[in-house]
Enzyme design. Structure first.
Site, PDB file in Angstrom:
ATOM      1  N   ARG A 202      11.410   3.957   3.002  1.00  0.00           N
ATOM      2  CA  ARG A 202      11.081   3.014   4.088  1.00  0.00           C
ATOM      3  C   ARG A 202      12.335   2.226   4.414  1.00  0.00           C
ATOM      4  O   ARG A 202      13.044   1.785   3.500  1.00  0.00           O
ATOM      5  CB  ARG A 202       9.966   2.075   3.645  1.00  0.00           C
ATOM      6  CG  ARG A 202       9.777   0.923   4.608  1.00  0.00           C
ATOM      7  CD  ARG A 202       8.538   0.127   4.321  1.00  0.00           C
ATOM      8  NE  ARG A 202       7.334   0.878   4.688  1.00  0.00           N
ATOM      9  CZ  ARG A 202       6.118   0.344   4.724  1.00  0.00           C
ATOM     10  NH1 ARG A 202       5.934  -0.922   4.400  1.00  0.00           N
ATOM     11  NH2 ARG A 202       5.077   1.072   5.076  1.00  0.00           N
TER      12      ARG A 202
ATOM     13  N   HIS B 295       5.438   6.080  11.355  1.00  0.00           N
ATOM     14  CA  HIS B 295       4.901   5.907  10.001  1.00  0.00           C
ATOM     15  C   HIS B 295       3.935   7.068   9.737  1.00  0.00           C
ATOM     16  O   HIS B 295       2.722   6.899   9.715  1.00  0.00           O
ATOM     17  CB  HIS B 295       4.182   4.562   9.907  1.00  0.00           C
ATOM     18  CG  HIS B 295       3.838   4.115   8.521  1.00  0.00           C
ATOM     19  ND1 HIS B 295       3.877   4.949   7.423  1.00  0.00           N
ATOM     20  CD2 HIS B 295       3.440   2.903   8.055  1.00  0.00           C
ATOM     21  CE1 HIS B 295       3.514   4.256   6.349  1.00  0.00           C
ATOM     22  NE2 HIS B 295       3.243   3.010   6.704  1.00  0.00           N
TER      23      HIS B 295
ATOM     24  N   LYS C 210      25.457  -3.790  -1.456  1.00  0.00           N
ATOM     25  CA  LYS C 210      26.926  -3.700  -1.600  1.00  0.00           C
ATOM     26  C   LYS C 210      27.536  -2.928  -0.447  1.00  0.00           C
ATOM     27  O   LYS C 210      28.737  -2.690  -0.414  1.00  0.00           O
ATOM     28  CB  LYS C 210      27.277  -2.974  -2.902  1.00  0.00           C
ATOM     29  CG  LYS C 210      26.762  -3.635  -4.151  1.00  0.00           C
ATOM     30  CD  LYS C 210      27.189  -2.780  -5.349  1.00  0.00           C
ATOM     31  CE  LYS C 210      26.588  -3.299  -6.638  1.00  0.00           C
ATOM     32  NZ  LYS C 210      26.813  -2.343  -7.737  1.00  0.00           N
TER      33      LYS C 210
ATOM     34  N   ARG D 285       0.804  -1.224   0.000  1.00  0.00           N
ATOM     35  CA  ARG D 285       0.000   0.000   0.000  1.00  0.00           C
ATOM     36  C   ARG D 285       0.837   1.275   0.000  1.00  0.00           C
ATOM     37  O   ARG D 285       0.580   2.192  -0.755  1.00  0.00           O
ATOM     38  CB  ARG D 285      -0.897   0.080   1.246  1.00  0.00           C
ATOM     39  CG  ARG D 285      -2.277  -0.409   1.049  1.00  0.00           C
ATOM     40  CD  ARG D 285      -2.775  -0.946   2.362  1.00  0.00           C
ATOM     41  NE  ARG D 285      -1.896  -2.034   2.756  1.00  0.00           N
ATOM     42  CZ  ARG D 285      -2.061  -3.280   2.351  1.00  0.00           C
ATOM     43  NH1 ARG D 285      -3.062  -3.608   1.617  1.00  0.00           N
ATOM     44  NH2 ARG D 285      -1.202  -4.231   2.692  1.00  0.00           N
ATOM     45  N   THR D 286       1.817   1.338   0.893  1.00  0.00           N
ATOM     46  CA  THR D 286       2.514   2.610   1.045  1.00  0.00           C
ATOM     47  C   THR D 286       3.250   2.959  -0.253  1.00  0.00           C
ATOM     48  O   THR D 286       3.101   4.054  -0.789  1.00  0.00           O
ATOM     49  CB  THR D 286       3.474   2.558   2.250  1.00  0.00           C
ATOM     50  OG1 THR D 286       2.719   2.180   3.392  1.00  0.00           O
ATOM     51  CG2 THR D 286       4.120   3.906   2.501  1.00  0.00           C
TER      52      THR D 286
HETATM   53  C1  NCD Z   1       1.948  -0.882   8.143  1.00  0.00           C
HETATM   54  C2  NCD Z   1       3.455  -0.713   8.284  1.00  0.00           C
HETATM   55  O1  NCD Z   1       4.181  -0.903   7.305  1.00  0.00           O
HETATM   56  O2  NCD Z   1       3.859  -0.342   9.370  1.00  0.00           O
HETATM   57  N1  NCD Z   1       1.548  -1.099   6.822  1.00  0.00           N
HETATM   58  C3  NCD Z   1       1.236  -0.031   6.054  1.00  0.00           C
HETATM   59  O3  NCD Z   1       2.082   0.763   5.717  1.00  0.00           O
HETATM   60  N2  NCD Z   1      -0.054   0.171   5.730  1.00  0.00           N
HETATM   61  C4  NCD Z   1       1.375  -1.867   9.094  1.00  0.00           C
HETATM   62  C5  NCD Z   1       1.936  -3.236   9.124  1.00  0.00           C
HETATM   63  O4  NCD Z   1       2.832  -3.591   8.373  1.00  0.00           O
HETATM   64  O5  NCD Z   1       1.444  -4.009   9.945  1.00  0.00           O
END
Ligand code: NCD
Length: 304
Positions: free
Chosen positions: A101, A129, A80, A51-52
């Site tokens: 991320r 997040h 590397k 999703r993100t």
């Molecule tokens: C979340 C995350 O990555 O922290 N997912 C997301 O970005 N919607 C929640 C999760 O992974 O449980």
């Protein structure tokens, strides 16, 4: 130049402006379809995501921009041994904005200090997040009209769940919010959240280990996945993973207008038959993620 590392990087007023913009984008997408023409978003994902990453990419494409990036550490030069500082320095000359991320807490912050373009923290380890929080706030505001006077149950892995940490950070700034923190003893919110965020703000909350006992009090139930990847051993994960399962039967205990949210991905913590309940809003929530990320990209690129 501004980055987004934590929801606290935005004032309450700025959050409202961002949500107003997301509302407008949702209503009039055509007005925004060329706003990022010629701009590029880099998605640097050192950890899995559906999703993100894809909602960031969809957001930039909807704005008429383009996207580039990588979706695992293995397929980047991190494999590397390259540092995030060097990587971002280089990406700064390929793209106009970056969503990152990383499994290590603070890595996007380190990157932002060397970056020549805005960096957005798209999740750093078990820490924060912020764009999930923007999505959550936007969903609550869209469904309730305002973020005020709500009892919010946060349920599941409150220790490692970064979405929970960011959401608590953001919500302590709104009036009349109460938290019910629902978790097994081992997965309670970290001390720094309890002391530096909740206690410091004189915030009303309670910690419980039964969902059934508190269901009837909640206006919002925010379910979360037990974060397997952050456990030190598999046995603990197996013991705790199904501690809470929201079922159709349990939903009978809830208020008629209680809203169920979940950042997704779901594993077992919400039974699939809850999806048809009109109070299950998690797919709507995921959809909202695109509009709020469009609003964020426009804001950080100073195109509004
Ligand atoms: C979340 C995350 O990555 O922290 N997912 C997301 O970005 N919607 C929640 C999760 O992974 O449980």
């Amino acid at each position: 130049m501004r980055h987004l590392m934590s929801p606290l990087d935005l004032s309450r007023e700025e959050l409202e402006q961002l949500m107003d913009l997301a509302d407008d984008i949702k209503l009039h997408p055509d007005v925004y379809s060329e706003k990022c023409h010629g701009k590029k978003l880099a998605t640097c994902f050192y950890e899995p995501s559906t999703r993100t990453r894809l909602s960031f990419e969809a957001a930039m494409l909807n704005l008429g921009g383009s996207v580039l990036g990588f979706s695992s550490a293995d397929s980047s030069s991190a494999a590397k041994g390259e540092s995030v500082s060097d990587t971002i320095r280089v990406i700064s000359s390929y793209a106009d904005i970056c969503a990152m991320r990383h499994p290590k807490e603070g890595a996007p912050l380190v990157a932002s200090q060397r970056s020549l373009i805005p960096v957005i923290n798209a999740g750093d380890g078990g820490h924060q997040h912020p764009t999930q929080t923007l999505t959550d706030l936007f969903t609550i505001r869209s469904l309730r009209g305002e973020i005020k006077n709500l009892t919010i149950g946060l349920c599941g892995d409150l220790k490692f769940g970064r979405t929970v940490h960011s959401l608590i950070n953001a919500l302590v700034r709104y009036p009349g919010i109460k938290f019910v923190l629902i978790s097994p003893e081992e997965l309670r919110v970290p001390e720094y959240i309890r002391e530096d965020v909740l206690d410091k703000n004189g915030f009303e909350y309670k910690e419980v280990d039964s969902l059934d006992n508190v269901m009837g009090e909640l206006d919002i139930l925010y379910m979360t996945r037990v974060q397997r990847e952050r456990f030190f051993n598999e046995e603990d994960y197996i013991r705790l993973k199904d501690f809470f399962i929201l079922t159709k039967e349990k939903m009978h205990l809830a208020k008629k207008d209680m809203m169920v949210l979940h950042p997704l991905p779901r594993v077992n913590e919400i039974a699939v038959d809850v999806d048809d309940d009109p109070r299950a809003m998690y797919f709507e929530q995921a959809k909202n993620g695109v509009f709020i990320r469009m609003a964020l990209i426009l804001t950080l690129l100073e195109l509004v």
